[in-house]
Design an enzyme around this catalytic site. Sequence first.
Site, PDB file in Angstrom:
ATOM      1  N   GLY A 176     -93.216  -3.878 -31.290  1.00  9.64           N
ATOM      2  CA  GLY A 176     -92.398  -3.621 -32.472  1.00  9.64           C
ATOM      3  C   GLY A 176     -90.960  -3.373 -32.073  1.00  9.64           C
ATOM      4  O   GLY A 176     -90.201  -4.310 -31.859  1.00  9.64           O
ATOM      5  N   SER A 177     -90.606  -2.092 -31.921  1.00 13.67           N
ATOM      6  CA  SER A 177     -89.224  -1.738 -31.571  1.00 13.67           C
ATOM      7  C   SER A 177     -88.795  -2.306 -30.224  1.00 13.67           C
ATOM      8  O   SER A 177     -87.634  -2.665 -30.034  1.00 13.67           O
ATOM      9  CB  SER A 177     -89.065  -0.213 -31.551  1.00 13.67           C
ATOM     10  OG  SER A 177     -89.292   0.331 -32.831  1.00 13.67           O
ATOM     11  N   PRO A 234     -98.631  -7.923 -32.378  1.00 16.06           N
ATOM     12  CA  PRO A 234     -99.578  -6.816 -32.527  1.00 16.06           C
ATOM     13  C   PRO A 234     -99.226  -5.610 -31.650  1.00 16.06           C
ATOM     14  O   PRO A 234     -99.413  -4.466 -32.061  1.00 16.06           O
ATOM     15  CB  PRO A 234    -100.914  -7.443 -32.112  1.00 16.06           C
ATOM     16  CG  PRO A 234    -100.758  -8.895 -32.469  1.00 16.06           C
ATOM     17  CD  PRO A 234     -99.318  -9.220 -32.189  1.00 16.06           C
ATOM     18  N   GLU A 288     -86.523  -3.456 -39.325  1.00 16.35           N
ATOM     19  CA  GLU A 288     -85.149  -3.766 -38.859  1.00 16.35           C
ATOM     20  C   GLU A 288     -84.543  -2.589 -38.109  1.00 16.35           C
ATOM     21  O   GLU A 288     -83.369  -2.263 -38.261  1.00 16.35           O
ATOM     22  CB  GLU A 288     -84.220  -4.175 -40.012  1.00 16.35           C
ATOM     23  CG  GLU A 288     -84.792  -5.033 -41.125  1.00 16.35           C
ATOM     24  CD  GLU A 288     -85.498  -6.285 -40.660  1.00 16.35           C
ATOM     25  OE1 GLU A 288     -85.644  -6.474 -39.440  1.00 16.35           O
ATOM     26  OE2 GLU A 288     -85.930  -7.078 -41.494  1.00 16.35           O
TER      27      GLU A 288
END
Lengths: 84, 386
Positions: free
Chosen positions: B137-138, B134, B366
């Site tokens: 991310g990166s 949550p 990605e």
Amino acid sequence: MQQKEQLRQFIASNLIVFEDEADLKDDDNIFQLGYVNSLFAMKLLNYIESEFDVKIETEEMDIKNFSSINNIMALLDKKLGVKE
Amino acid sequence: MSNIVAGLKDDVANITFDIQKVRQFVNEEIRPITSEFDKNQQIPETLISKLAGQGYLASNFPTDFGGLGLDPLQYGQLTEEIGRVSPAVRSVLTVHCSLVGESIMRWGSEQQKNTFLPKMASGEKLAAFALSEPSVGSDAGSIATSYVKVDNGFVINGKKKWITMGARANLLLVIATSEGRVSAFLVDSNTVGVERHQIMDMMAGRAAYTAEISFEDVFVPDENLLGNEGGGFTYVVNTALDHGRYSIAWAGLAVAQEALHAMVKYARKRKQFGTGIHNHQLVQEMISNAVVNVEAARALCVKAAKLRAEQHEDATIHTTIAKQFASKTANTVASDALQIHGANGFTSEFIVEQLFREAKVFEVIEGSTQILHQVIARHGLTTFHK
């Protein structure tokens, strides 16, 4: 000695900092000093396996073994010694 | 060799890769029903079985493990053909074959390869890659999902989010941390303590089973540690994301190519001001740009494929370049295709509506476009100064 120089040149050619920001020494932790990024770990591994004709085993996949020129050479010496 | 592996090997022995056969399969088995995927927010189980039957769920696996043994270029072509028609089905290949399959092939023990790869080939096991959280991310190195060592295994606690195929997969490659050491675990999704919820009504990937997954005291046996303890980020995550980027490069190309076909088909048919809109020069500019950019994206994908086949040391950066360009191209071509369709493009009657939505996700997953720009810029700054 030739292998060490070869390895040094490979790492030097992959630095993500400018040359004047890096004085690459044999015991420098290239990851902690920010000389290379984590993507380089895979590139370095592939290079070592193909260039020196060794297979790095899973249990040897400790970043410490690849963190400096001297550590890589120690691993290589061990691998090549076993091979011989 | 186990009986399962031997049987699978026999099954795939007669399957040779022929892109025309892939197109035929896609046109007969996927294209007629693809519009239902978004509505139902799922992929029919019968189609997943058919994918396994064609060997596509193990397209990049060696034949010894029930795979087709496709080389990187062939695998890219397969990804493109499927991705043109169904981003959801393509996402199965991305996470199952690329992210998880390649990680097991690279870092798995012989026992893990023999245990998981044949089951993944047959579709008995469908895999997902559980890295994002949550709040993470990166910055993947900052994951909070944790593990502790216990007798005979590990116990995982934490929460993952945005996990493609997460709600359908029954094999999860979970990345977790313990005292600064990041490790990777192969987790059966039916293990006690694993809870999954599909995130519904997303803008894109509605049928990709994107999920939030929580782990509460989930026990994982020692033999399901993938790679070395502590090597989860440096080796497993980087391997997975490198292969994931390669897959998304071809996925971006797929959407761009499909959008180009859609815009040309529409422009040739639609009439305004007493003539076909294809005669309008500003429409031609959009078509011209699409043709050039699709060709350029394809060239970058093919170059990445060749370098990967050679195991060239520059394969990773060229994969990054291909992914960055192809994902941008997917967005610009899909956007122009919708523009050419005018108001019609906003309806689900035309494929451009879906392509426009689906393209955006390629710039996020990605490695976001912005993160990849940084990687590519750094490559440029340290390479092209001599």
